[in-house]
Design an enzyme around this catalytic site. Sequence first.
Site, PDB file in Angstrom:
ATOM      1  N   HIS A 100       0.843  -1.193   0.000  1.00 12.07           N
ATOM      2  CA  HIS A 100       0.000   0.000   0.000  1.00 12.07           C
ATOM      3  C   HIS A 100       0.883   1.249   0.000  1.00 12.07           C
ATOM      4  O   HIS A 100       1.933   1.267   0.652  1.00 12.07           O
ATOM      5  CB  HIS A 100      -0.929  -0.004   1.218  1.00 12.07           C
ATOM      6  CG  HIS A 100      -1.954  -1.098   1.162  1.00 12.07           C
ATOM      7  ND1 HIS A 100      -2.737  -1.444   2.235  1.00 12.07           N
ATOM      8  CD2 HIS A 100      -2.313  -1.929   0.145  1.00 12.07           C
ATOM      9  CE1 HIS A 100      -3.543  -2.435   1.894  1.00 12.07           C
ATOM     10  NE2 HIS A 100      -3.303  -2.754   0.625  1.00 12.07           N
ATOM     11  N   PHE A 101       0.458   2.273  -0.712  1.00  9.27           N
ATOM     12  CA  PHE A 101       1.322   3.455  -0.846  1.00  9.27           C
ATOM     13  C   PHE A 101       0.503   4.699  -1.160  1.00  9.27           C
ATOM     14  O   PHE A 101      -0.647   4.623  -1.575  1.00  9.27           O
ATOM     15  CB  PHE A 101       2.375   3.249  -1.940  1.00  9.27           C
ATOM     16  CG  PHE A 101       1.794   3.053  -3.323  1.00  9.27           C
ATOM     17  CD1 PHE A 101       1.347   4.137  -4.078  1.00  9.27           C
ATOM     18  CD2 PHE A 101       1.702   1.799  -3.890  1.00  9.27           C
ATOM     19  CE1 PHE A 101       0.812   3.973  -5.342  1.00  9.27           C
ATOM     20  CE2 PHE A 101       1.163   1.607  -5.162  1.00  9.27           C
ATOM     21  CZ  PHE A 101       0.726   2.701  -5.886  1.00  9.27           C
ATOM     22  N   HIS A 160      -9.463  -3.499  -7.104  1.00  6.88           N
ATOM     23  CA  HIS A 160      -8.850  -4.599  -7.855  1.00  6.88           C
ATOM     24  C   HIS A 160      -8.810  -5.917  -7.072  1.00  6.88           C
ATOM     25  O   HIS A 160      -8.175  -6.869  -7.491  1.00  6.88           O
ATOM     26  CB  HIS A 160      -7.459  -4.224  -8.402  1.00  6.88           C
ATOM     27  CG  HIS A 160      -6.463  -3.751  -7.386  1.00  6.88           C
ATOM     28  ND1 HIS A 160      -5.626  -2.671  -7.610  1.00  6.88           N
ATOM     29  CD2 HIS A 160      -6.131  -4.218  -6.159  1.00  6.88           C
ATOM     30  CE1 HIS A 160      -4.845  -2.494  -6.555  1.00  6.88           C
ATOM     31  NE2 HIS A 160      -5.122  -3.431  -5.672  1.00  6.88           N
ATOM     32  N   MET A 172       7.893   1.107  -6.947  1.00  9.75           N
ATOM     33  CA  MET A 172       8.377   2.360  -6.353  1.00  9.75           C
ATOM     34  C   MET A 172       9.261   3.179  -7.287  1.00  9.75           C
ATOM     35  O   MET A 172       9.389   4.382  -7.110  1.00  9.75           O
ATOM     36  CB  MET A 172       9.179   2.059  -5.084  1.00  9.75           C
ATOM     37  CG  MET A 172       8.345   1.611  -3.915  1.00  9.75           C
ATOM     38  SD  MET A 172       9.372   1.121  -2.514  1.00  9.75           S
ATOM     39  CE  MET A 172       9.833   2.719  -1.818  1.00  9.75           C
ATOM     40  N   HIS A 194      -3.763  -5.314 -12.524  1.00 10.43           N
ATOM     41  CA  HIS A 194      -3.875  -4.307 -11.447  1.00 10.43           C
ATOM     42  C   HIS A 194      -2.525  -3.693 -11.119  1.00 10.43           C
ATOM     43  O   HIS A 194      -2.423  -2.862 -10.213  1.00 10.43           O
ATOM     44  CB  HIS A 194      -4.500  -4.915 -10.199  1.00 10.43           C
ATOM     45  CG  HIS A 194      -3.563  -5.666  -9.302  1.00 10.43           C
ATOM     46  ND1 HIS A 194      -2.684  -6.636  -9.746  1.00 10.43           N
ATOM     47  CD2 HIS A 194      -3.375  -5.593  -7.948  1.00 10.43           C
ATOM     48  CE1 HIS A 194      -2.007  -7.123  -8.720  1.00 10.43           C
ATOM     49  NE2 HIS A 194      -2.398  -6.501  -7.618  1.00 10.43           N
ATOM     50  N   ALA A 239       2.122  -4.272 -11.841  1.00 14.12           N
ATOM     51  CA  ALA A 239       3.206  -4.995 -12.496  1.00 14.12           C
ATOM     52  C   ALA A 239       3.217  -6.463 -12.089  1.00 14.12           C
ATOM     53  O   ALA A 239       3.512  -7.344 -12.899  1.00 14.12           O
ATOM     54  CB  ALA A 239       4.545  -4.341 -12.157  1.00 14.12           C
TER      55      ALA A 239
END
Length: 414
Positions: free
Chosen positions: A178-179, A287, A322, A343, A345
Site C-alpha cells: 500500500h502506498f 482490484h 516504487m 492491477h 506490475a
Amino acid sequence: MANDIMEPSHIDQDVPGGVPLKMWTRGVPVEDAAKRQLTNAARLPIVFKHIAAMPDVHFGIGATVGSVIPTLRAIIPAAVGVDIGCGMMAAKTTLTAEDLPDNLGPLRSAIERAVPHGRSAGRRPGGRDPGAWHKRPGSVDTAWAQLEPEFTALCRDYPRLEKTNHVQHLGTLGTGNHFIEVCLDEAGFVWFMLHSGSRGVGNFIGTMFIELAKHDAMRHQANLPDRDLAYFEEGSRYFGDYVRAVGWAQKFAALNRELMMKRVIDATKTVIRKSFHSHVEAVNCHHNYVSKEHHFGEEVYVTRKGAVSAKAGQMGIIPGSMGARSYIVRGKGNPESFESCSHGAGRVMSRGEAKRRFTLADHRAATEGVECRKDQGVIDETPAAYKDIDAVMEAQRDLVDVVHTLKQVVCVKG
C-alpha cells in the site's frame, strides 16, 4: 479498436477436467506455482466459460493474484481474499512540476503526518498503533456515519466484528504494497495516487468467511482440488451474509481511499502555498473484489483478484513499482478477459526472496530521484521484486489504451 480486440494476444491453455485458461502473458514470466493454482481453480464445477489470467499474474494466498474467475451461482471467498476492495485512487491537479519545491522531503513528511500508516512490530495490547487513528478527525466520523448502520446489522449476526479495527482504520493506509504517491504525468501535471483497501475490518471479514467456507466444504465439497478454493453456493447458509459483508467492505475501501486523498491534498497545501484545484481527472477503482455481471449471455459472479474492470471507456489505474512508471488507462471492453486488465506490475518473487536477494544499495539505486524510504524495511517492495511494467502493458494492449503515463517523485510506504 474493434480490429484490436479481434486480434488475440492471449495464450489459450486447455485444462483436463476443467474450463480453459486464457492468459495475457506473452513476454512476461509466470511461475509454475501460479499455473498450478489457476489449473486447480479451472477444475471447479462452478467456474463459467474460462479463467482469464492477467500479465501481472503470480502465486497468491488462497488464489492466484492477477486472475479473473467467473462463477455461476457461487462465490469463492479465498479468491476475493482478505484485502476486500483493495484498489487505487488517482487525482490530477492543476499543479505542475515547476510548482513543486526542490526539496520534496517536507512534502513527504506532511503526507506521512496526515495519514496513519505502517504498524509496530511486537506491539503490546493497548499500545500505540501508528497505522490507526487515536484522535479521529471529524471527517472520519462523518464518513463512518455512512457505513455504520449496515455495519451494526452485520455485527448482530457476527458479534466478533465489533472488536475489529473498523472506524479506527477508516482513512488509513496500511502496510506492505500500500502506498501514497505524488506523480508527474507526460505533460508535467501533478497527480496524487494511492493504494489501499478495507484494512483491519475487511481482513477479519475475509478471514472469517474463508474459514466458514472451508468448514462447509469438508461436508459438501469432498473433491475440491485445493481446500483454499472452498465456495458458497446461492441458497447455502452463509452465501447471503458473505455477499452483504463483502459489499459493505468494498464500500469501506472506496471511502477509505477518498478520505486519504482529501488529507493528502490538504497536507500538500501546507507545503505548497500556491492555490490549486484537484480532481481535474479522478479515478477510484477496486482490484480485489467480486461483482455480479453479464458475460457471454449469463449472469455470473466475477471475482477479480488483482485485476481491474476494463469495460469499454471505463477508466482504471495500473501502477508500477516504487521506481517505475504507472498508467491511467481506458478499458477496451474485451469480452475474452471478462472486460478486465491487470492491477499492476505483479511480483516476480516473494517478499522473503527479495529481502535475501537485494541490498540497500540496490534499492537506493533503483529509487534514485524518488523521495521515499530507503531503509531495510522496504527492501521487499524494491522495484526489482516486480515484473517489468512495460512488458506487462505490452501483453495487454488489446485490453486497455494508455491515457496518461505517471512517474512518481514522492512515495509514502506503510
